[in-house]
Design a protein around this motif. Structure first.
Motif: not given
Ligand code: A3P
Length: 287
Positions: A12-21
């Protein structure tokens, strides 16, 4: 040769989010206006966040432990996970968890910021078990420590690069509205650190720890042994074959996970990234 596995993230944009967030909640977290009575508990993941969340919760509840039917993340919510509206719905004074770098964290000169740092070796091991165990967030159940180490040292994990986070905050460690602590110091002397947190929060909290019963209760219920019980209070559920969320709580557990070459590589990175900064003497760097 065995193929390496990487955790899965939502990019997401420059970020890695845990899946489901939720990316919407994540974005909304950045719009939160820090209030004068807010206290932020800020960490890089796996550096003692939950422990500190429980300490501040108990300080603000007369030394009572978090009841079994509550979850700490609804009481001291994670801003980037729940978004701004949820945090605004809490009554003040608010305690808010974040994993943001200094520049991204909502700022108010009158807000307070408690930052907990942990040595990157133990942090990497703890983050590995975290990532392996939350299968629905990372799909990494079969991942090995060696797989995770490469992601960690390259900053290719959720919440970004360990060193970017640490270095952004350590420059502010002497700001009057920042309390900078280490996991290792909390382990070594929890009482002194609980009192330091109370002093930082203000007179109401100092009164609490002046009461021996309250202080002893906080010490007892925030100990590793006590927090290992009834773990549904701290996180969402993990499959029973995975390590528990409150796992080992040790300083130096990394020694049974790192190879000689991994030790040298992370030591070199720690030395290079912290040279000439306030972080260079936080921990003894392994050879
Ligand atoms: P380990 O995996 O090394 O055991 P966070 O809350 O930031 O995710 O950090 C989790 C780490 O803090 C885990 O480390 C966990 O066991 C440890 N921890 C949690 N509560 C603790 C406590 N009361 N005392 C010592 N360590 C604790």
């Amino acid at each position: 040769m065995k193929q390496s596995i990487k955790p899965s993230y939502t990019l997401h944009k420059n970020f890695r989010l845990p899946m489901g967030f939720s990316p919407e909640n994540f974005d909304s977290g950045f719009t939160y206006q820090a209030q004068a009575r807010d206290t932020f508990i800020v960490t890089y993941p796996k550096c003692g966040t939950t422990w500190t969340q429980h300490i501040v919760w108990m300080l603000s509840h007369d030394g009572k432990p978090l009841p079994l039917d509550k979850n700490i993340n609804l009481e001291v919510p994670h801003l980037e996970e729940v978004g701004s509206d949820f945090v605004k719905s809490l009554s003040e004074p608010r305690f808010i968890k974040t994993h943001l770098t200094y520049d991204l964290n909502p700022y108010n000169p009158d807000s307070k910021y408690i930052y907990i740092a942990r040595n990157p070796f133990d942090c990497a091991v703890s983050f590995y078990y975290h990532t392996q165990g939350f299968i629905k967030h990372y799909d990494f159940a079969e991942g090995t420590f060696d797989d995770f180490f490469e992601c960690f040292i390259n900053g290719e994990v959720d919440c970004g690069d360990y060193f970017d986070n640490l270095l952004s905050w350590v420059q502010h460690k002497n700001d009057q509205n920042v309390l900078f602590l280490t996991y290792e110091s909390m382990k070594n002397n929890p009482k002194i650190n609980i009192i330091a947190i109370a002093k930082f929060l203000g007179d109401n909290y100092v009164e609490k720890v002046q009461n021996t019963q309250i202080l002893e209760s906080i010490l007892h219920h925030t100990s590793f042994t006590s927090m290992s019980q009834n773990q549904s209070r701290w996180s969402s559920q993990r499959p029973p074959n995975m390590t528990p969320f409150i796992r080992k709580g040790k300083v130096g557990d990394w020694k049974s996970h790192f190879s000689v070459s991994q030790t040298q590589r992370l030591s070199q990175k720690l030395r290079m990234r912290t040279a000439g900064t306030e972080a260079e003497n936080l921990w003894q760097i392994p050879e």
